[in-house]
Design an enzyme around this catalytic site. Structure first.
Site, PDB file in Angstrom:
ATOM      1  N   TYR A 292       0.863  -1.187   0.000  1.00 20.26           N
ATOM      2  CA  TYR A 292       0.000   0.000   0.000  1.00 20.26           C
ATOM      3  C   TYR A 292       0.892   1.225   0.000  1.00 20.26           C
ATOM      4  O   TYR A 292       1.845   1.298   0.788  1.00 20.26           O
ATOM      5  CB  TYR A 292      -0.898   0.001   1.230  1.00 20.26           C
ATOM      6  CG  TYR A 292      -1.769   1.249   1.387  1.00 20.26           C
ATOM      7  CD1 TYR A 292      -1.544   2.150   2.431  1.00 20.26           C
ATOM      8  CD2 TYR A 292      -2.803   1.514   0.497  1.00 20.26           C
ATOM      9  CE1 TYR A 292      -2.327   3.284   2.576  1.00 20.26           C
ATOM     10  CE2 TYR A 292      -3.599   2.653   0.637  1.00 20.26           C
ATOM     11  CZ  TYR A 292      -3.359   3.530   1.686  1.00 20.26           C
ATOM     12  OH  TYR A 292      -4.139   4.664   1.836  1.00 20.26           O
TER      13      TYR A 292
ATOM     14  N   LYS B  18       5.064   9.583   8.629  1.00 22.55           N
ATOM     15  CA  LYS B  18       4.901   9.024   9.972  1.00 22.55           C
ATOM     16  C   LYS B  18       5.964   9.495  10.985  1.00 22.55           C
ATOM     17  O   LYS B  18       5.881  10.603  11.485  1.00 22.55           O
ATOM     18  CB  LYS B  18       4.842   7.491   9.873  1.00 22.55           C
ATOM     19  CG  LYS B  18       3.603   7.007   9.070  1.00 22.55           C
ATOM     20  CD  LYS B  18       3.569   5.505   8.955  1.00 22.55           C
ATOM     21  CE  LYS B  18       2.539   5.057   7.973  1.00 22.55           C
ATOM     22  NZ  LYS B  18       1.193   4.861   8.535  1.00 22.55           N
TER      23      LYS B  18
ATOM     24  N   ASP C 211       9.388   2.977  -0.688  1.00 25.04           N
ATOM     25  CA  ASP C 211       8.362   3.661   0.111  1.00 25.04           C
ATOM     26  C   ASP C 211       8.642   3.316   1.574  1.00 25.04           C
ATOM     27  O   ASP C 211       8.229   2.271   2.056  1.00 25.04           O
ATOM     28  CB  ASP C 211       6.972   3.202  -0.319  1.00 25.04           C
ATOM     29  CG  ASP C 211       5.906   3.869   0.520  1.00 25.04           C
ATOM     30  OD1 ASP C 211       4.714   3.742   0.165  1.00 25.04           O
ATOM     31  OD2 ASP C 211       6.239   4.487   1.544  1.00 25.04           O
TER      32      ASP C 211
HETATM   33  P1  KE4 Z   1      -0.584   8.533   4.556  1.00 26.68           P
HETATM   34  O1  KE4 Z   1      -1.110   9.248   3.318  1.00 26.68           O
HETATM   35  O2  KE4 Z   1      -1.661   7.712   5.247  1.00 26.68           O
HETATM   36  O3  KE4 Z   1       0.174   9.456   5.504  1.00 26.68           O
HETATM   37  O4  KE4 Z   1       0.539   7.502   4.055  1.00 26.68           O
HETATM   38  C1  KE4 Z   1       0.194   6.550   3.076  1.00 26.68           C
HETATM   39  C2  KE4 Z   1       1.172   5.388   3.151  1.00 26.68           C
HETATM   40  C3  KE4 Z   1       2.174   5.300   2.191  1.00 26.68           C
HETATM   41  N1  KE4 Z   1       3.062   4.291   2.221  1.00 26.68           N
HETATM   42  C4  KE4 Z   1       3.026   3.349   3.193  1.00 26.68           C
HETATM   43  C5  KE4 Z   1       4.039   2.242   3.181  1.00 26.68           C
HETATM   44  C6  KE4 Z   1       2.028   3.408   4.208  1.00 26.68           C
HETATM   45  O5  KE4 Z   1       2.007   2.438   5.163  1.00 26.68           O
HETATM   46  C7  KE4 Z   1       1.094   4.442   4.191  1.00 26.68           C
HETATM   47  C8  KE4 Z   1      -0.020   4.554   5.215  1.00 26.68           C
HETATM   48  N2  KE4 Z   1      -0.154   3.459   6.110  1.00 26.68           N
HETATM   49  C9  KE4 Z   1      -1.460   3.236   6.659  1.00 26.68           C
HETATM   50  C10 KE4 Z   1      -1.361   2.025   7.587  1.00 26.68           C
HETATM   51  N3  KE4 Z   1      -1.320   0.830   6.887  1.00 26.68           N
HETATM   52  C11 KE4 Z   1      -1.989   4.437   7.381  1.00 26.68           C
HETATM   53  C12 KE4 Z   1      -3.189   4.164   8.250  1.00 26.68           C
HETATM   54  C13 KE4 Z   1      -4.445   4.649   7.595  1.00 26.68           C
HETATM   55  O6  KE4 Z   1      -4.627   4.457   6.368  1.00 26.68           O
HETATM   56  O7  KE4 Z   1      -5.264   5.200   8.348  1.00 26.68           O
END
Ligand code: KE4
Length: 428
Positions: free
Chosen positions: A144, A266, A238
């Site tokens: 993801y 994060k 990523d």
């Molecule tokens: P954000 O746009 O949510 O800040 O980041 C997206 C993203 C990009 N790349 C990786 C590897 C990520 O894990 C994420 C976001 N992770 C999720 C948890 N699996 C955020 C939690 C959520 O979607 O509320």
């Protein structure tokens, strides 16, 4: 345990928020029941609006690596707020955080701060296309990378949990340049390169967190680096989730590779909205105002978020908790496997540094297909049993659990009891 106030909040929340949440995974869709509403947190613990207290292994899905309300971070943020919150002009704080980040990544000369991991990824993909003049992007099923159109194809995390193959509202044109391969399967990448000569980049989570924790094999990750170099495609790591979680810098360094572009988020925001993408000069000089690749953001480099990021990374470097993370994760793995075996429950535990998770299966988990053999009903039972025993896990089989540096022997003892009680309740 009583969840009355969470239920009241859920009902009120459904009035003006979609599903009472601002991000789908928080809706608890894959574990059933209503979502918890959180009141406050401190150190390794989080408290819901009914006053129930939990050891927090969600940690805001990664950012709270120092635990909640770290004194140094709180002091830095409070001090920054007293100078103003947003200017729409550059500040020295951005320069300071940029240096800390670039110094931690050998292959990174310059970085651009944005406001989320999604924004970091969409910018990195645009940058790869700008730099190479090619359009195709290869991603891996189960990984993801945020919710940009081109990445919502066989994505993991929320989509995997909701088992939707893509997303409504994403037009075919948006994904026609996205090719999908299987994680840990180099052949599945070579096949795309054999068919397409316009691959701009391959993007991956260097250790996955969004289909549960899965490590790349040495042969896969090093082979991928060599293949992308040979084919004049960029490798985008990523590290939004993995960055600074298992090493002060990128997981890529522990794996023995160097990405062309790295995405972050994060941890580098310390609980505030920060994303970033960075690369060596020749690539970053494509980005406006130096080059023709446009990307912008009103709150990019926000001074409060920068203060949180600077203090978090400075404290993280000082604490250097990474050996401790490995020790705690190893103990957690042993507790889970010992108790599951005792109660006749099939369980596989994958971990990498401060990321760990349990799969309810007896299969070795090396890719998304393997991960999907997990019994998500068993996970849901485990999730609620752990809630009853004072442990807050991510409400999805396809997420990583996170450790913070505030976890001590005391919390480990509580976790051991909680795991044993949970498996005992599940097997009876
Ligand atoms: P954000 O746009 O949510 O800040 O980041 C997206 C993203 C990009 N790349 C990786 C590897 C990520 O894990 C994420 C976001 N992770 C999720 C948890 N699996 C955020 C939690 C959520 O979607 O509320």
């Amino acid at each position: 345990m009583n969840f009355n106030n969470s239920e009241k909040s859920y009902i009120r929340g459904c009035e003006n928020l979609v599903g009472a949440v601002n991000s789908p995974v928080r809706a608890f869709a894959s574990v059933g029941g209503n979502p918890l509403f959180i009141d406050k947190a401190k150190g390794a613990y989080i408290k819901d609006v009914d006053g129930n207290k939990y050891i927090d292994l969600v940690l805001s899905y990664g950012p709270m690596v120092l635990g909640h309300r770290n004194k140094k971070v709180e002091k830095a943020v409070t001090k920054a707020i007293k100078k103003g919150t947003s200017f729409g002009a550059s500040t020295n704080a951005e320069i300071k955080l940029a240096k800390i980040v670039c110094d931690a990544f050998p292959g990174m000369d310059k970085v651009r701060f944005v406001n989320s991991g999604t924004e970091a990824v969409l910018s990195a993909i645009r940058l790869a296309r700008a730099h190479t003049g090619k359009d195709k992007i290869i991603k891996f099923s189960g990984c993801y990378h945020g919710h940009m159109d081109a990445m919502l194809v066989a994505a993991g995390s929320g989509l995997a949990t909701l088992s939707l193959p893509g997303s409504k509202g994403v037009p075919n044109q948006a994904v026609e340049n996205t090719l999908i391969s299987e994680y840990n399967n180099l052949e599945s990448v070579k096949e795309h390169f054999d068919k397409h000569n316009d691959v701009a980049a391959v993007i991956l989570e260097p250790v996955t967190g969004n289909m549960g924790v899965i490590q790349p094999s040495d042969e896969f990750i090093r082979g991928l680096r060599a293949l992308t170099k040979e084919k004049n495609a960029l490798l985008i790591c990523d590290e939004v989730m993995t960055g600074f979680r298992s090493h002060f810098g990128g997981t890529q360094e522990l794996l023995g590779i160097e990405a062309d572009i790295t995405c972050l988020g994060k941890v580098i925001g310390g609980g505030f909205p920060v994303g970033a993408y960075g690369a060596r000069n020749e690539i970053m000089e494509n980005v406006a105002p130096l080059g023709g690749m446009y990307q912008a953001g009103t709150l990019s480099g926000n001074p409060i978020a920068m203060a949180a990021g600077i203090s978090t990374l400075t404290e993280l470097k000082k604490q250097n908790p990474y050996d401790k993370f490995n020790t705690v994760a190893q103990k957690l793995e042993e507790m889970l496997l010992t108790s599951a075996k005792k109660h006749g429950i099939d369980l596989v535990v994958n971990r990498f540094g401060s990321m760990i998770n349990a799969f309810f299966t007896d299969k070795k988990i090396e890719n998304f297909t393997d991960a999907q053999t997990s019994d998500t009903d068993m996970f849901a039972k485990f999730f609620w049993a752990m809630i009853e025993n004072g442990v807050f896990l991510p409400p999805s089989q396809f997420e990583a659990w996170f450790l913070s540096s505030t976890i001590t022997i005391k919390e480990l003892k509580k976790l051991e009891i909680a795991i044993e009680n949970a498996f005992s309740a599940m097997s009876s």
